[in-house]
Write a protein that holds these residues in place. Structure first.
Motif, short mmCIF file in Angstrom:
data_model
loop_
_atom_site.label_atom_id
_atom_site.label_comp_id
_atom_site.label_asym_id
_atom_site.label_seq_id
_atom_site.Cartn_x
_atom_site.Cartn_y
_atom_site.Cartn_z
N ARG A 24 0.87 -1.07 0.11
CA ARG A 24 -0.05 -0.06 -0.03
C ARG A 24 0.75 1.02 -0.17
O ARG A 24 0.53 2.50 -0.74
N VAL B 210 0.54 8.52 4.76
CA VAL B 210 0.06 7.23 4.46
C VAL B 210 1.18 6.09 4.94
O VAL B 210 0.54 5.13 5.06
N ALA C 214 -1.72 3.79 6.55
CA ALA C 214 -2.04 2.71 5.89
C ALA C 214 -2.23 1.27 6.72
O ALA C 214 -2.97 0.42 6.29
N SER D 241 1.39 4.12 -3.10
CA SER D 241 0.93 5.29 -2.89
C SER D 241 1.96 6.46 -3.22
O SER D 241 1.66 7.55 -3.64
#
Length: 287
Positions: free
Chosen positions: A31, A98, A102, A35
């Protein structure tokens, strides 16, 4: 130790983080890497996540779930390094945060059918929010430092001091002249006078769009500083519009020499330095 309704929150959180083993770390890295648009290698992301994960579990083992507590000092140190690197590489605050947030999405599937773990997860989500905000704060400070450093560099580049002749230096100014820039001009010019052993300095304001009372005061202070160093200053680039403005404002340059062009100012400075020169007529057959 954090206990809610008889439940050991820290213990539950450690259990949630361990329930999926290596799969959790792999999905977390997926993830984050996604990103970042591939601008950071998967190997680098995995290294960062592994370090944060290890420090996070160790901090939870202390029984605290307060991201601002001393127990999370190592986690914050790792996030500081991550945030500064992201800021220097030009990532956005969202792309930086993030890396922490995440983990909430990765961990959520582990709660399916486990209502007893919901309170622990909610506590953990609040912890990650705190750490996510911390990364943004560090990111913002780093960007401000970077912008400030770039502004100083641009200021240095916008105020060059050049040697025009032996004993004569020039300071060509372009753009608005404010207090901060005047200080840079003064410091660089005085240092150049010392380094070159010059006794004549020319401040050329041809590229200065307008001269008001504040700009005039800045110029006067620079000239006075040069005189204290035993040097004479000439101000060139006094265009008709600027001359009219100076007269209208009632600004008095006193005995400071002003010239219309840089060439006139250089000629004056050379004469003051005792250098004699004359125009020679072109020879026949030459242009």
């Amino acid at each position: 130790m954090c206990v809610v309704a008889g439940v050991d929150i820290s213990g539950r959180l450690i259990g949630l983080l361990s329930v999926r083993g290596e799969d959790l770390g792999s999905e977390w890295a997926d993830r984050v890497t996604s990103s970042l648009g591939g601008r950071v290698s998967r190997a680098e992301v995995e290294r960062e996540i592994q370090e944060i994960y290890t420090a996070l579990v160790a901090a939870l083992g202390s029984g605290s779930v307060d991201g601002r507590a001393e127990e999370f000092g190592e986690v914050r140190a790792l996030l500081t390094e991550l945030s500064r690197n992201r800021a220097l590489l030009g990532f956005t605050p969202t792309e930086t945060a993030v890396g922490v947030l995440a983990l909430k999405e990765v961990l959520a599937p582990a709660l399916e059918g486990k209502r007893s773990d919901v309170p622990a997860y909610l506590q953990f989500a609040g912890l990650l929010d705190t750490l996510g905000l911390f990364t943004i704060e560090v990111y913002t400070r780093t960007r401000e430092e970077l912008i400030s450093a770039q502004a100083e560099q641009l200021l240095e580049l916008s105020t060059p001091v050049v040697k025009l002749w032996d004993g004569v230096i020039g300071v060509p100014l372009v753009g608005t002249l404010d207090s901060a820039r005047t200080m840079v001009v003064m410091e660089k010019m005085l240092q150049a006078l010392i380094d070159t052993g010059s006794e004549q300095a020319i401040i050329d304001i041809t590229g200065v769009p307008a001269v008001d009372t504040e700009v005039a005061q800045h110029l006067l202070k620079t000239v006075v500083a040069a005189r204290l160093m035993g040097a004479e200053c000439t101000i060139s680039g006094i265009r008709p519009q600027i001359a009219q403005t100076i007269v209208a404002l009632g600004i008095d340059f006193g005995d400071i020499v002003t010239k219309a062009t840089l060439a006139d100012a250089l000629r004056h400075a050379l004469r003051r330095s005792g250098i004699a020169f004359s125009r020679t007529a072109p020879q026949a057959g030459t242009r």
